[in-house]
Design a protein around this motif. Structure first.
Motif, short mmCIF file in Angstrom:
data_model
loop_
_atom_site.label_atom_id
_atom_site.label_comp_id
_atom_site.label_asym_id
_atom_site.label_seq_id
_atom_site.Cartn_x
_atom_site.Cartn_y
_atom_site.Cartn_z
N SER A 119 0.82 -1.21 0.00
CA SER A 119 0.00 0.00 0.00
C SER A 119 0.85 1.26 0.00
O SER A 119 0.37 2.34 -0.36
CB SER A 119 -0.92 0.01 1.22
N ALA B 201 -12.70 -1.47 -4.22
CA ALA B 201 -11.68 -0.44 -3.99
C ALA B 201 -12.18 0.61 -3.01
O ALA B 201 -11.40 1.21 -2.27
CB ALA B 201 -11.31 0.21 -5.32
N ASP B 202 -13.49 0.81 -2.98
CA ASP B 202 -14.07 1.80 -2.07
C ASP B 202 -13.93 1.36 -0.61
O ASP B 202 -13.62 2.17 0.27
CB ASP B 202 -15.54 2.02 -2.42
N SER C 82 -10.11 1.47 0.31
CA SER C 82 -9.60 2.84 0.47
C SER C 82 -10.22 3.55 1.66
O SER C 82 -9.74 4.61 2.06
CB SER C 82 -9.88 3.64 -0.80
N THR D 188 -13.31 4.75 1.69
CA THR D 188 -14.34 5.72 1.28
C THR D 188 -15.74 5.13 1.37
O THR D 188 -16.72 5.85 1.28
CB THR D 188 -14.09 6.20 -0.16
N ARG E 286 -6.00 -4.28 2.82
CA ARG E 286 -5.70 -2.85 2.73
C ARG E 286 -4.19 -2.63 2.60
O ARG E 286 -3.76 -1.70 1.93
CB ARG E 286 -6.26 -2.13 3.96
N PHE F 237 -3.32 -2.78 -0.98
CA PHE F 237 -4.09 -1.90 -1.87
C PHE F 237 -3.34 -0.61 -2.18
O PHE F 237 -2.97 0.14 -1.29
CB PHE F 237 -5.43 -1.58 -1.23
N PRO G 239 -4.18 2.50 -4.71
CA PRO G 239 -5.31 2.92 -5.55
C PRO G 239 -5.03 3.01 -7.04
O PRO G 239 -5.87 2.60 -7.85
CB PRO G 239 -5.66 4.30 -4.97
N SER H 194 -4.35 -1.05 -8.08
CA SER H 194 -5.11 -2.22 -7.61
C SER H 194 -6.41 -2.42 -8.38
O SER H 194 -6.94 -1.48 -8.97
CB SER H 194 -5.41 -2.07 -6.12
N ASP I 107 -10.41 -2.96 -9.20
CA ASP I 107 -11.61 -2.31 -8.68
C ASP I 107 -12.34 -3.23 -7.70
O ASP I 107 -12.96 -2.75 -6.75
CB ASP I 107 -12.54 -1.94 -9.83
#
Length: 571
Positions: free
Chosen positions: A106, A460-461, A464, A466, A480, A483, A485, A488, A490
């Motif tokens: 990450s 991904a949400d 991340s 979010t 995580r 990950f 962004p 990585s 979706d």
């Protein structure tokens, strides 16, 4: 290194000036200041040895058979019995990058060996560099693809050392290019790897326009073809291998050539060229790499003065042997018995060239491996073990993604790519049609979760932060850590435990967050290290900060590992 690339990396090198380091664990940070020894108390050389795909149990399973280097490391070193890869996607490139940078994927950005690059709409390889060219030592051309650490987003231990001790020297070697590149970091003196097309060890223009003269000498046929005529024979009496079960196994190799010995010279004109390509699948690839490391130690005078140096070595053939024959095979056992001998020679050379009290060596791995699923099932060890062949996996994933996109009135082209661990989607095109990215990912994830070999999906949400997560997954933090962004998928998939998604119908692989893929050795040996076995859980990200403390240098401020030096130097 090209000047432009120096500029591109300047922000990461600045991290090396930090006065403290931080370990991130479960959302908390612990700040510590390493004890910095006087320069005279430093080891003259630090060696980071990564054995690719070395499961932790290899040290104990064959312990009574070791009489050389592995025996010495185990008897005289400090071994952490509960050492793990702490990120979820356990592959070669991220494993080496995490050990050398003390950060998770990450942060260092090397999420897998390859990923889908949305900017160029095709796969990107972890060590790719279109502006670099392969540098060879002889008349044969090397592979066409350039290699460099351009994709690596954090400095490695060699970078920390050279920033603080400018006269220090840093060299890396492995059979695999990605292993050498990721260990070497952003600006080592040199990184080398084997290239079958060039019939020897090569480098790239990132590190210099020519190879040292001694490399050309090492790449002679005498060295490279040393084992060609004799083939891969058993190192010991056949009875020694009884603990590994039957040698002939249906799901090893191609199901036919699964028994020792393995012959290289079949009398055909192309046998020597075939051997160059097969060398990586034998113990002799790592025998050659360790011999290269010993030659490099001598020729480059590493550890010869008061300015400390770093030698980074990865034994890549361990991974190839494991993939083809599995971790419970006669070949795997024979490999580790041979490695024991190779490391005996290597350690003796370190003793001679540097001095037994003047170096520190760390042994670890980039990942483990699952035993061959079919054999686990046949023997009754794991009734749920199964293999999902990649072609079938991709077919099923395509169907599920198609159901999700069709329901959203999106075309099949919304699916950009299917990787080993998840899918990449054209979220921009979907958004242009009124479908929000998070809506698309959630819909695709919901369909993929229905696949019978999938245990869990992560959008991904969620990774991340979010989008809210359910809080039910014990694996969320590890995913995580894998990950990044910009690179990585979706939607990332966690396969069920004891399920192997593989390109081939035989052999085995890795890539999961399960113990068989994450449990690896972390062992320290050499100056001031006390022989002991420790039960404290640690990660491979702790290796570089520990070596940094031995060297008397400070890691960057934002790292994920911690120094274990106080644990391995006290009784």
């Amino acid at each position: 290194m090209p000047a432009a690339k120096h500029t591109a990396l300047s922000w990461t090198l600045a991290l090396g000036l930090a006065a403290a380091c931080t370990r991130e664990s479960g959302g908390h940070s612990t700040v510590y200041t390493p004890e910095v020894p006087e320069a005279a108390a430093r080891p003259r050389l630090v060696v980071l040895l990564v054995v690719d795909q070395m499961r932790a149990d290899y040290l104990s399973r064959y312990a009574d058979l070791y009489t050389g280097g592995l025996a010495r490391l185990r008897q005289q070193g400090a071994l952490f019995e509960e050492a793990h890869i702490q990120h979820a996607l356990t592959f070669t490139a991220p494993g080496h990058a995490s050990a050398s940078t003390a950060t998770h994927p990450s942060h260092h950005g090397i999420i897998e060996n390859e990923w889908y690059d949305r900017s160029i709409r095709k796969k990107a390889y972890a060590a790719d560099d279109k502006d670099a060219r392969i540098v060879v030592s002889g008349q044969r051309a090397g592979s066409p693809d350039g290699r460099s650490p351009e994709q690596l987003m954090r400095p490695a231990i060699g970078d920390w050392l050279k920033e603080q001790v400018p006269r220090a020297r840093v060299f890396a070697v492995a059979f695999k290019d990605r292993a050498s590149v990721m260990m070497g970091g952003q600006h080592p003196d040199h990184a080398f790897w084997f290239d079958a097309a060039a019939a020897g060890y090569v480098s790239s223009s990132w590190y210099g326009e020519a190879l040292p003269a001694w490399v050309a000498d090492f790449n002679s046929e005498t060295n490279v073809f040393r084992r060609f005529a004799e083939g891969w024979q058993r190192l010991r009496d056949p009875a020694t291998y009884s603990r590994s079960g039957a040698d002939k196994a249906e799901f090893e190799a191609d199901g036919v050539h699964s028994e020792l010995p393995h012959k290289f010279d079949d009398g055909t004109p192309q046998a020597r060229e075939t051997f160059l390509k097969e060398l990586q699948w034998t113990p002799f690839g790592d025998e050659l790499t360790l011999a290269f490391a010993q030659r490099m130690l001598k020729e480059e005078q590493l550890g010869a003065d008061a300015d400390p140096d770093i030698l980074l070595v990865s034994c890549s053939s361990a991974d190839y042997v494991g993939h083809r024959y599995g971790p419970m095979s006669h070949e795997a056992q024979d490999y580790y018995m041979r490695l024991d001998g190779y490391l005996d020679v290597f350690l003796r050379e370190l003793d001679t060239q540097v001095g037994a009290g003047n170096y520190v060596l760390a042994l670890t791995a980039d990942h483990g491996a699952i035993p061959i699923p079919e054999l686990l099932k046949q023997t009754g060890q794991q009734k749920d073990a199964r293999r999902v062949v990649m072609a079938d996996y991709k077919k099923q994933v395509t169907e599920k993604v198609g159901l999700a996109t069709k329901a959203l009135n999106l075309p099949p082209e919304t699916l950009l790519d299917i990787g080993e661990t998840g899918v990449w989607l054209d979220v921009a095109a979907a958004e242009a049609k009124g479908v929000k990215p998070e809506q698309l990912r959630a819909a695709v994830g919901k369909e993929l979760a229905k696949l019978d070999f999938v245990a869990e999906v992560f959008t991904a949400d969620v990774l991340s932060g979010t989008a809210p997560d359910t809080g039910a997954s014990e694996f969320l933090e590890r995913y995580r850590r894998s990950f990044f962004p910009a690179r990585s998928p979706d939607v990332t998939l966690r396969f069920k435990e004891w399920t192997l998604a593989a390109s081939f119908p035989s052999g085995t692989s890795h890539g999961s967050p399960y113990r068989y893929d994450t449990h690896v050795p972390v062992l320290f040996f050499g100056a001031k290290v006390v022989a002991k076995t420790l039960a404290e859980p640690v990660g491979t990200v702790d290796v570089a900060p520990t070596l940094a403390e031995f060297l008397g240098i400070k890691p960057p401020e934002q790292i994920d590992g911690r120094s274990l030096a106080s644990l391995v130097t006290t009784r």
